[in-house]
Scaffold this motif. Structure first.
Motif, PDB file in Angstrom:
ATOM      1  N   ASP A   1      19.682  12.282  64.439  1.00 47.88           N
ATOM      2  CA  ASP A   1      20.684  13.073  65.154  1.00 47.88           C
ATOM      3  C   ASP A   1      20.009  14.249  65.845  1.00 47.88           C
ATOM      4  OD1 ASP A   1      23.146  13.829  66.106  1.00 47.88           O
ATOM      5  OD2 ASP A   1      23.800  14.783  64.263  1.00 47.88           O
TER       6      ASP A   1
ATOM      7  N   CYS B   1      30.281  13.160  59.096  1.00 44.46           N
ATOM      8  CA  CYS B   1      31.124  12.632  60.167  1.00 44.46           C
ATOM      9  C   CYS B   1      31.227  11.123  59.994  1.00 44.46           C
ATOM     10  CB  CYS B   1      30.523  12.965  61.533  1.00 44.46           C
ATOM     11  SG  CYS B   1      31.409  12.225  62.922  1.00 44.46           S
TER      12      CYS B   1
ATOM     13  N   TYR C   1      27.419   5.186  73.644  1.00 41.10           N
ATOM     14  CA  TYR C   1      27.820   6.228  74.588  1.00 41.10           C
ATOM     15  C   TYR C   1      29.265   5.987  74.983  1.00 41.10           C
ATOM     16  CZ  TYR C   1      26.691   2.574  78.035  1.00 41.10           C
ATOM     17  OH  TYR C   1      26.623   1.402  78.740  1.00 41.10           O
ATOM     18  N   THR C   2      29.808   6.817  75.868  1.00 43.71           N
ATOM     19  CA  THR C   2      31.174   6.587  76.341  1.00 43.71           C
ATOM     20  C   THR C   2      31.132   5.819  77.651  1.00 43.71           C
ATOM     21  OG1 THR C   2      31.241   8.737  77.423  1.00 43.71           O
ATOM     22  CG2 THR C   2      32.256   8.584  75.248  1.00 43.71           C
TER      23      THR C   2
ATOM     24  N   ASN D   1      32.548  12.159  77.610  1.00 43.17           N
ATOM     25  CA  ASN D   1      31.376  12.373  76.763  1.00 43.17           C
ATOM     26  C   ASN D   1      31.623  13.368  75.628  1.00 43.17           C
ATOM     27  OD1 ASN D   1      28.752  11.529  76.223  1.00 43.17           O
ATOM     28  ND2 ASN D   1      27.897  13.338  77.213  1.00 43.17           N
ATOM     29  N   ASP D   2      32.394  14.426  75.893  1.00 42.91           N
ATOM     30  CA  ASP D   2      32.675  15.428  74.864  1.00 42.91           C
ATOM     31  C   ASP D   2      33.438  14.840  73.686  1.00 42.91           C
ATOM     32  OD1 ASP D   2      31.396  17.343  76.346  1.00 42.91           O
ATOM     33  OD2 ASP D   2      33.229  18.253  77.127  1.00 42.91           O
ATOM     34  N   GLU D   3      34.140  13.761  73.900  1.00 47.84           N
ATOM     35  CA  GLU D   3      34.913  13.147  72.823  1.00 47.84           C
ATOM     36  C   GLU D   3      34.009  12.566  71.732  1.00 47.84           C
ATOM     37  OE1 GLU D   3      37.856  10.467  74.389  1.00 47.84           O
ATOM     38  OE2 GLU D   3      38.973  12.121  75.300  1.00 47.84           O
ATOM     39  N   MET D   4      32.745  12.330  72.042  1.00 48.49           N
ATOM     40  CA  MET D   4      31.810  11.827  71.044  1.00 48.49           C
ATOM     41  C   MET D   4      31.558  12.877  69.961  1.00 48.49           C
ATOM     42  SD  MET D   4      31.242   8.805  72.167  1.00 48.49           S
ATOM     43  CE  MET D   4      29.691   8.026  71.906  1.00 48.49           C
ATOM     44  N   THR D   5      31.682  14.169  70.315  1.00 48.74           N
ATOM     45  CA  THR D   5      31.557  15.233  69.321  1.00 48.74           C
ATOM     46  C   THR D   5      32.920  15.618  68.744  1.00 48.74           C
ATOM     47  OG1 THR D   5      31.590  16.908  71.056  1.00 48.74           O
ATOM     48  CG2 THR D   5      29.436  16.198  70.270  1.00 48.74           C
ATOM     49  N   THR D   6      33.989  15.408  69.517  1.00 50.25           N
ATOM     50  CA  THR D   6      35.337  15.680  69.012  1.00 50.25           C
ATOM     51  C   THR D   6      35.621  14.830  67.784  1.00 50.25           C
ATOM     52  OG1 THR D   6      36.108  16.211  71.240  1.00 50.25           O
ATOM     53  CG2 THR D   6      37.801  15.684  69.610  1.00 50.25           C
TER      54      THR D   6
ATOM     55  N   CYS E   1      33.630  14.045  65.562  1.00 55.82           N
ATOM     56  CA  CYS E   1      32.924  14.675  64.431  1.00 55.82           C
ATOM     57  C   CYS E   1      33.367  16.122  64.215  1.00 55.82           C
ATOM     58  CB  CYS E   1      31.421  14.629  64.668  1.00 55.82           C
ATOM     59  SG  CYS E   1      30.736  12.973  64.609  1.00 55.82           S
TER      60      CYS E   1
ATOM     61  N   SER F   1      27.503  14.242  66.823  1.00 61.24           N
ATOM     62  CA  SER F   1      27.986  13.287  67.819  1.00 61.24           C
ATOM     63  C   SER F   1      27.756  11.878  67.297  1.00 61.24           C
ATOM     64  CB  SER F   1      27.237  13.478  69.134  1.00 61.24           C
ATOM     65  OG  SER F   1      27.555  12.448  70.040  1.00 61.24           O
TER      66      SER F   1
END
Length: 137
Positions: A33, A68, A108-109, A115-120, A122, A127
């Motif tokens: 990560d 996560c 990936y998205t 793209n920000d949703e990959m961290t949302t 978690c 991510s």
């Protein structure tokens, strides 16, 4: 999709891929990560009806605590595995995309705007995106 006769009867398979290729993509993949003290584990398993179970966990290197977790069902489209993120949070509109290149799974998205949703997923602790290497060959 193509309707293909198999040992289990007729099944739908993504066009351009045979059952052996898809089965070879199942299994465990791992990724570091970034520069953090975490690593990620991606598990892909086959389900009946043309769906594929996807699980991604981010864990601490020391103690292996899960910080996560994402789980969802996806389908193959043109060789890539697509998993809607709304399965974990109805507010999310993005789609997780997994592309397989040799022994790697790139997560990936589908749309860079999501793209920000990959961290949302978690809650900001990391991510679920990454370049994962297959560990069970």
């Amino acid at each position: 999709y193509n309707l293909v006769d198999s040992e289990r009867g007729f099944v739908l398979l993504p066009q351009g891929r045979d059952q052996e290729e898809l089965s070879n993509m199942t299994g465990q993949y791992v990724a570091r990560d970034g520069d953090s003290e975490n690593y990620k584990v991606l598990l892909i398993g086959e389900r009946e009806g043309g769906q594929w179970a996807v699980s991604i966990k981010t864990k601490k290197i020391e103690g292996k605590e899960v910080i996560c977790e994402f789980s969802g069902l996806g389908e193959y489209v043109d060789g890539d595995l697509f998993v809607p993120l709304r399965q974990v949070d109805p507010k999310l509109k993005g789609t997780l995309r997994i592309r397989f290149i040799d022994l790697m799974a790139v997560v990936y998205t589908n749309d860079i705007a999501d793209n920000d949703e990959m961290t949302t997923v978690c809650k900001g602790t990391g991510s679920i995106a990454g370049n994962f290497k297959k560990t069970d060959i």
